[in-house]
Design an enzyme around this catalytic site. Structure first.
Site, PDB file in Angstrom:
ATOM      1  N   HIS A 140      -0.476  -0.072   0.020  1.00  0.00           N
ATOM      2  CA  HIS A 140      -0.768   1.041   0.842  1.00  0.00           C
ATOM      3  C   HIS A 140      -1.476   0.668   2.174  1.00  0.00           C
ATOM      4  CE1 HIS A 140      -0.434   4.529  -2.222  1.00  0.00           C
ATOM      5  NE2 HIS A 140      -1.026   3.576  -3.051  1.00  0.00           N
ATOM      6  N   CYS A 209       4.224   1.691   3.904  1.00  0.00           N
ATOM      7  CA  CYS A 209       4.547   2.730   4.589  1.00  0.00           C
ATOM      8  C   CYS A 209       4.302   2.950   6.018  1.00  0.00           C
ATOM      9  CB  CYS A 209       3.647   4.094   4.007  1.00  0.00           C
ATOM     10  SG  CYS A 209       4.133   4.546   2.334  1.00  0.00           S
ATOM     11  N   ARG A 218       9.463   2.988   6.308  1.00  0.00           N
ATOM     12  CA  ARG A 218       8.668   1.581   5.889  1.00  0.00           C
ATOM     13  C   ARG A 218       8.601   0.619   7.026  1.00  0.00           C
ATOM     14  NH1 ARG A 218       7.875   4.860   2.631  1.00  0.00           N
ATOM     15  NH2 ARG A 218       8.097   4.949   0.323  1.00  0.00           N
TER      16      ARG A 218
END
Length: 241
Positions: A140, A209, A218
């Site tokens: 993340h 991300c 990405r």
């Protein structure tokens, strides 16, 4: 219905919606981080306990004379045996000095939602740690501890350190992060597409991300395996010296 009642009802509705928004923001920015930190610590504890048991069960070193083994060629990196990782379970630790001295996260097998809430996920089907091919990871950028918050700061030559409890692996970043779309799965091919690598090797791919609070794209960082070192010879600081 009077105008006063309409205004009061509307005001109360706005207050309720505002309170829900604040609670949601607190959950995203704070509570998911608290949960992720606790989950990551649990995974790190599991790994360290597992490694300690393995060390305790290992046979004592022999005191008999051992014939010398010829040294590997300069710069050579020994090829580890392919590993079998348990789905959803931790198997290694990741350290990226660029992200700070205290930055450490467990690596777990697969990249499912629940897995990435506990640490960094390994793309199932990509190479094992240190193995020939592409060892690919996802994490993340924001929420759940923000592990890859500083991803854009990665620079060529940066060290990415990993350990499986017996060996330290140092990968070196080769290029600044590359931006692509989520459907570009070639970035985790054995020879990553668009990476600039022109043949088989032992590569690392990091993915997260982009933008920082979105997921329309990405960010990708590629690295090559630079060296290995037994854990008995010290931790990350010794490995970088």
């Amino acid at each position: 219905m009077s105008v006063r009642l309409i205004v009061r009802t509307f005001s109360e509705l706005c207050i309720t919606v505002g309170a829900l928004i604040v609670l949601f923001v607190v959950y995203v920015l704070f509570w998911t981080g608290v949960r992720a930190a606790s989950a990551a610590e649990d995974q790190i504890g599991t790994l360290r306990d597992q490694w300690a048991r393995t060390m305790a069960a290992a046979p004592a070193p022999s005191t008999s004379p051992v014939p010398p083994v010829p040294s590997a060629a300069p710069g050579a990196v020994p090829e580890p045996a392919p590993a079998k990782y348990r789905d959803g379970k931790p198997f290694a630790m990741l350290y990226i000095p660029r992200f700070g001295a205290g930055w450490e996260w467990p690596i777990l097998e697969n990249t499912e939602v629940g897995t990435l809430q506990k640490g960094i996920g390994h793309y199932s089907g990509t190479a094992s740690l240190g193995e020939r091919g592409n060892f690919a990871l996802a994490g993340h950028r924001r929420t759940y501890g923000d592990p890859f918050k500083d991803f854009p700061k990665l620079r060529p030559g940066d060290a990415v350190l990993l350990t499986d409890g017996t060996t330290w692996f140092t990968y070196r970043i080769d290029w600044r992060p590359y931006r692509t779309v989520p459907t570009d799965t070639g970035v985790i091919d054995p020879v990553p597409r668009k990476s600039g690598y022109d043949g088989p090797g032992r590569y690392l791919t990091l993915t997260t991300c982009d933008p920082e609070w979105g997921s329309s794209h990405r960010l990708i960082a590629w690295a090559h395996l630079d060296a290995t070192r037994p854990v008995a010879e010290g931790g990350p600081a010794a490995f970088l010296s």
